[in-house]
Scaffold this motif. Structure first.
Motif, PDB file in Angstrom:
ATOM      1  N   TRP A   1       5.163  57.789  70.375  1.00  0.00           N
ATOM      2  CA  TRP A   1       4.319  56.702  69.844  1.00  0.00           C
ATOM      3  C   TRP A   1       4.049  55.620  70.886  1.00  0.00           C
ATOM      4  O   TRP A   1       3.143  54.808  70.720  1.00  0.00           O
ATOM      5  CB  TRP A   1       4.988  56.079  68.613  1.00  0.00           C
ATOM      6  CG  TRP A   1       6.394  55.643  68.827  1.00  0.00           C
ATOM      7  CD1 TRP A   1       6.817  54.438  69.282  1.00  0.00           C
ATOM      8  CD2 TRP A   1       7.576  56.424  68.608  1.00  0.00           C
ATOM      9  NE1 TRP A   1       8.176  54.403  69.370  1.00  0.00           N
ATOM     10  CE2 TRP A   1       8.677  55.606  68.946  1.00  0.00           C
ATOM     11  CE3 TRP A   1       7.815  57.709  68.148  1.00  0.00           C
ATOM     12  CZ2 TRP A   1       9.995  56.064  68.846  1.00  0.00           C
ATOM     13  CZ3 TRP A   1       9.123  58.162  68.041  1.00  0.00           C
ATOM     14  CH2 TRP A   1      10.194  57.351  68.394  1.00  0.00           C
TER      15      TRP A   1
ATOM     16  N   ALA B   1       6.116  59.881  62.444  1.00  0.00           N
ATOM     17  CA  ALA B   1       4.716  60.270  62.281  1.00  0.00           C
ATOM     18  C   ALA B   1       4.110  59.639  61.034  1.00  0.00           C
ATOM     19  O   ALA B   1       2.955  59.185  61.051  1.00  0.00           O
ATOM     20  CB  ALA B   1       4.603  61.790  62.214  1.00  0.00           C
TER      21      ALA B   1
ATOM     22  N   THR C   1       1.057  57.096  60.956  1.00  0.00           N
ATOM     23  CA  THR C   1      -0.148  57.449  60.198  1.00  0.00           C
ATOM     24  C   THR C   1      -0.554  56.328  59.253  1.00  0.00           C
ATOM     25  O   THR C   1      -1.726  55.915  59.208  1.00  0.00           O
ATOM     26  CB  THR C   1       0.088  58.740  59.406  1.00  0.00           C
ATOM     27  OG1 THR C   1       0.346  59.818  60.315  1.00  0.00           O
ATOM     28  CG2 THR C   1      -1.132  59.089  58.560  1.00  0.00           C
TER      29      THR C   1
ATOM     30  N   TYR D   1       1.117  65.222  68.042  1.00  0.00           N
ATOM     31  CA  TYR D   1       2.466  64.927  68.528  1.00  0.00           C
ATOM     32  C   TYR D   1       3.518  65.529  67.591  1.00  0.00           C
ATOM     33  O   TYR D   1       4.523  66.087  68.031  1.00  0.00           O
ATOM     34  CB  TYR D   1       2.678  63.417  68.634  1.00  0.00           C
ATOM     35  CG  TYR D   1       1.881  62.760  69.730  1.00  0.00           C
ATOM     36  CD1 TYR D   1       1.880  63.274  71.021  1.00  0.00           C
ATOM     37  CD2 TYR D   1       1.138  61.616  69.486  1.00  0.00           C
ATOM     38  CE1 TYR D   1       1.155  62.666  72.032  1.00  0.00           C
ATOM     39  CE2 TYR D   1       0.403  60.996  70.483  1.00  0.00           C
ATOM     40  CZ  TYR D   1       0.415  61.523  71.755  1.00  0.00           C
ATOM     41  OH  TYR D   1      -0.304  60.928  72.753  1.00  0.00           O
ATOM     42  N   LYS D   2       3.279  65.384  66.294  1.00  0.00           N
ATOM     43  CA  LYS D   2       4.215  65.932  65.324  1.00  0.00           C
ATOM     44  C   LYS D   2       4.270  67.452  65.404  1.00  0.00           C
ATOM     45  O   LYS D   2       5.347  68.064  65.344  1.00  0.00           O
ATOM     46  CB  LYS D   2       3.807  65.496  63.905  1.00  0.00           C
ATOM     47  CG  LYS D   2       4.764  65.968  62.817  1.00  0.00           C
ATOM     48  CD  LYS D   2       4.287  65.489  61.449  1.00  0.00           C
ATOM     49  CE  LYS D   2       5.231  65.984  60.358  1.00  0.00           C
ATOM     50  NZ  LYS D   2       4.763  65.551  59.020  1.00  0.00           N
TER      51      LYS D   2
ATOM     52  N   ILE E   1      -1.577  61.745  66.154  1.00  0.00           N
ATOM     53  CA  ILE E   1      -0.235  61.689  65.557  1.00  0.00           C
ATOM     54  C   ILE E   1       0.175  63.073  65.058  1.00  0.00           C
ATOM     55  O   ILE E   1       1.296  63.537  65.286  1.00  0.00           O
ATOM     56  CB  ILE E   1      -0.200  60.667  64.408  1.00  0.00           C
ATOM     57  CG1 ILE E   1      -0.438  59.262  64.952  1.00  0.00           C
ATOM     58  CG2 ILE E   1       1.130  60.729  63.665  1.00  0.00           C
ATOM     59  CD1 ILE E   1      -0.688  58.219  63.888  1.00  0.00           C
ATOM     60  N   ASN E   2      -0.761  63.742  64.391  1.00  0.00           N
ATOM     61  CA  ASN E   2      -0.475  65.097  63.895  1.00  0.00           C
ATOM     62  C   ASN E   2      -0.205  66.060  65.048  1.00  0.00           C
ATOM     63  O   ASN E   2       0.624  66.976  64.924  1.00  0.00           O
ATOM     64  CB  ASN E   2      -1.643  65.603  63.051  1.00  0.00           C
ATOM     65  CG  ASN E   2      -1.784  64.857  61.746  1.00  0.00           C
ATOM     66  OD1 ASN E   2      -0.806  64.287  61.236  1.00  0.00           O
ATOM     67  ND2 ASN E   2      -2.978  64.832  61.194  1.00  0.00           N
TER      68      ASN E   2
END
Length: 471
Positions: free
Chosen positions: A57, A175, A179, A461-462, A458-459
């Motif tokens: 992040w 995450a 989000t 990275y997750k 973000i998705n």
């Protein structure tokens, strides 16, 4: 026990391809050589120097987001429960290791008994006896065929699962916080932009009223201007409701009440950067660090070990039992030279028939392993799909942003021209109305696309289990 190789279905960067894995990889025990080496998309996005893999992040360069995630990882109840599950798994490992050691116990007793003389004959008198005793007893199961070692290995595999689940909880919470934070910022920006347009539309209403009062246009222009104004005004309460819901969701993830974080979230902000975070050619090997894949692999190790444990039940057991103590009729004689007694009993036991219970136990363990293999394959397949979806969604959002940005530029110019021409009586008011609506629509669409791009990152990275860097 020989290692079992796992089947793996994967998707390529754009199309689909199904392959099976049947070779061993020295680094992890499993091979994904048929998996695409990277996800390559046509994009001009350049990569920046990334932070640590676990602190993905930080890529967004938003200090408030950093602090929120830090608080969430410390306070979230899911993280707390995951920590306790790790503690339980650690205890279970130590409990299994206790099988290496003997069991020792102490005992002390007073015994008084009467023997019936009539057993020997009708004229034989009964007799009584009594004695005191103190002693220690030891029982030790020798790990002759490694069954206890296998049980310890099984518990250590489950400990890996618990640790991976903890990492997964941390990743998921971070995450989710990111989000909802991006969603919150999107709603804040939409509210700000909508209010700006509302102020601009109020000026248009005044222009229409002035021209109507001057007898230059009909009241229709005024009603149309006010209709657009009130339509825009009606969007604000809905946006504020969505904003409030995002703040409440963040509060739950942080383990606090909304009023505790609302002042910080209402402060002015700079929209996070989004165009310098992703490089082309993301290595597919990064999937191996995903917590759910690590957990699935560790669970497979546990299932494979349990087959060995079940098979060892066919082998004999060797145990050593021993006792030592003192016994005497009178308590004062307990420690005399003739009071000591002891016994040593090595025992080899071997179950020859148990109604096929061991056979079914082995079959059950094998079925569990097959289920684990299916779960592993499904986990990897899901991971590849999530990465592919996040990448395509991100790039689509960038393209949508470019289109909306161009549309906003043109609609803004159209609005300025239409208002100028309307003041001169050279164009009907409907052109102003259309320009107003189009400008706000493009502005909101641009903000939405920017939010979608951030959420897609973000998705991504997750899905990759961390920053987009090779380990």
């Amino acid at each position: 026990m020989r290692k079992i190789f796992y089947a793996l279905t994967i998707l390529s960067g754009i199309g689909c391809a199904s392959t099976r894995i049947s070779a061993k990889d020295n680094s992890t025990g499993y091979l994904n050589e048929n998996m695409p080496a990277s996800w390559n998309y046509s994009t001009s996005v350049t990569a920046s120097e990334p932070p640590e893999d676990t602190d993905w992040w930080l890529n967004f360069d938003d200090l408030l987001l950093d602090s929120l995630i830090d608080e969430g990882l410390k306070n979230n109840y899911n993280v707390s429960m995951a920590v306790k599950r790790i503690n339980v798994a650690n205890i279970q490992v130590r409990q299994a290791m206790s099988g290496y050691y003997p069991t020792v116990g102490l005992s002390g007793a007073y015994n008084y008994s009467r023997n019936a003389g009539a057993i020997s004959g009708s004229s034989v008198p009964s007799s009584t006896s009594s004695h005191f005793s103190l002693g220690a007893k030891m029982n030790w199961e020798i790990d002759l065929f490694g069954k206890i070692a296998s049980q310890v290995k099984d518990k250590k595999s489950l400990l890996k699962v618990s640790k991976a689940d903890f990492d997964g909880a941390m990743l998921s919470i971070a995450a989710n916080i990111a989000t909802y934070y991006m969603n919150m910022r999107t709603f804040q920006e939409k509210i700000f932009v909508t209010k700006e347009h509302l102020a601009s539309q109020a000026k248009v209403v005044e222009i229409a009223k002035a021209r109507f009062e001057a007898g230059l246009v009909s009241k229709l222009d005024v009603t149309q201007a006010e209709s657009v104004y009130y339509s825009t005004e009606a969007q604000i309460p809905q946006l504020e409701t969505s904003l409030n819901e995002a703040v409440n969701a963040l509060a739950v993830l942080l383990g606090v009440y909304p009023d505790a974080i609302r002042p910080r979230l209402s402060a002015a902000f700079i929209p996070p950067q989004y165009r310098h975070l992703v490089a082309t050619g993301i290595p597919a090997d990064l999937l191996r660090r995903r917590p759910d894949i690590i957990a699935a692999e560790a669970q497979l190790e546990s299932y494979a070990t349990r087959i060995g444990i079940a098979k060892k039940d066919y082998l004999p057991n060797l145990s050593l039992e021993g006792t030592i103590g003192v016994a005497a009729h009178n308590a004062k004689d307990l420690f005399g030279k003739n009071s000591v007694e002891y016994s040593i009993t090595p025992t080899l036991s071997w179950t020859l028939f148990d109604g096929f219970s061991r056979k079914y136990a082995v079959q059950e363990a094998k079925e569990q392993l097959e289920e684990g293999i299916d779960n592993y394959n499904l986990t990897v397949l899901t991971a590849v799909n999530e990465v592919d979806n996040a990448m395509s969604s991100y790039l689509a959002s960038l393209q949508t942003m470019d289109s909306n940005s161009n549309g906003l530029k043109q609609s803004t110019e159209s609005f300025d021209l239409s208002v100028s021409l309307y003041k001169q009586g050279l164009t009907p008011f409907t052109n102003v109305v259309d320009a107003q609506i189009n400008t706000l629509t493009y502005a909101n669409s641009l903000i939405t696309a920017r939010g979608d791009a951030l959420v897609s990152l973000i998705n991504l990275y997750k899905a990759l289990g961390g920053s987009i860097t090779a380990q």
